[in-house]
Design a protein around this motif. Structure first.
Motif, PDB file in Angstrom:
ATOM      1  N   CYS A  35       0.842  -1.189   0.000  1.00 28.79           N
ATOM      2  CA  CYS A  35       0.000   0.000   0.000  1.00 28.79           C
ATOM      3  C   CYS A  35       0.879   1.241   0.000  1.00 28.79           C
ATOM      4  N   LEU A  48      -2.842   4.167  -3.077  1.00 32.52           N
ATOM      5  CA  LEU A  48      -2.750   3.072  -4.031  1.00 32.52           C
ATOM      6  C   LEU A  48      -2.567   1.765  -3.280  1.00 32.52           C
ATOM      7  N   TRP A  50      -1.881  -2.506  -3.954  1.00 31.87           N
ATOM      8  CA  TRP A  50      -1.521  -3.578  -4.878  1.00 31.87           C
ATOM      9  C   TRP A  50      -1.616  -4.907  -4.149  1.00 31.87           C
ATOM     10  N   ASN A  81      -3.309  -4.145  -9.345  1.00 32.36           N
ATOM     11  CA  ASN A  81      -3.751  -2.891  -8.731  1.00 32.36           C
ATOM     12  C   ASN A  81      -5.195  -3.078  -8.277  1.00 32.36           C
ATOM     13  N   ARG A  83      -6.699  -1.100  -5.680  1.00 34.03           N
ATOM     14  CA  ARG A  83      -7.322   0.170  -5.303  1.00 34.03           C
ATOM     15  C   ARG A  83      -6.435   1.326  -5.743  1.00 34.03           C
ATOM     16  N   PHE A  84      -7.087   2.351  -6.270  1.00 38.03           N
ATOM     17  CA  PHE A  84      -6.408   3.592  -6.652  1.00 38.03           C
ATOM     18  C   PHE A  84      -7.403   4.710  -6.390  1.00 38.03           C
ATOM     19  N   LEU A 100       0.571   6.873 -11.208  1.00 35.35           N
ATOM     20  CA  LEU A 100       0.782   5.471 -11.575  1.00 35.35           C
ATOM     21  C   LEU A 100       2.206   5.256 -12.083  1.00 35.35           C
ATOM     22  N   ASN A 103       4.485   5.237  -9.067  1.00 35.76           N
ATOM     23  CA  ASN A 103       4.296   4.034  -8.272  1.00 35.76           C
ATOM     24  C   ASN A 103       4.866   2.808  -8.975  1.00 35.76           C
TER      25      ASN A 103
END
Length: 109
Positions: A35, A48, A50, A81, A83-84, A100, A103
């Motif tokens: 996270c 974000l 993952w 991914n 949550r964003f 993005l 990240n």
């Protein structure tokens, strides 16, 4: 702008904001998780999350060209991914793409 891992003491805030503002809400990330928070100075701009790749995803596996043996060896290198979230007070052109990109550089390392 910096994208960095969420610190242990920040977890409650990260989860609260994700629950409150993400259209899917948030309970947990299944499997291994990473996270991140995107910051401009001390202000949080985005969150974000993952997670581990799904064990089976026919479309992905056909596109990559994996056979079963190779899939089991390489699946740990795939991140999903899950949550964003760009926080409600943050409006800026191309912000999502920039975050993005930042990240993904971190994830690749």
């Amino acid at each position: 702008m910096v994208v960095r891992p969420v610190r242990r003491e920040e977890w409650p805030r990260w989860r609260h904001l994700m629950r409150e503002h993400h259209y899917l809400g948030f309970e947990r990330i299944v499997g291994e998780a990473l996270c991140y928070v995107a910051c401009r100075g001390v202000q949080w701009v985005a969150l974000l999350g993952w997670g581990s790749a799904a064990l089976k995803c026919g479309a992905r596996d056909r596109w990559i060209g994996w056979d079963r043996a190779l899939q089991w060896r390489r699946l740990q290198l795939v991140a999903n991914n899950v949550r964003f979230l760009i926080l409600p007070d943050c409006h800026e052109a191309n912000l999502a793409s920039r975050l993005l990109k930042l990240n993904l550089k971190r994830l690749s390392q």
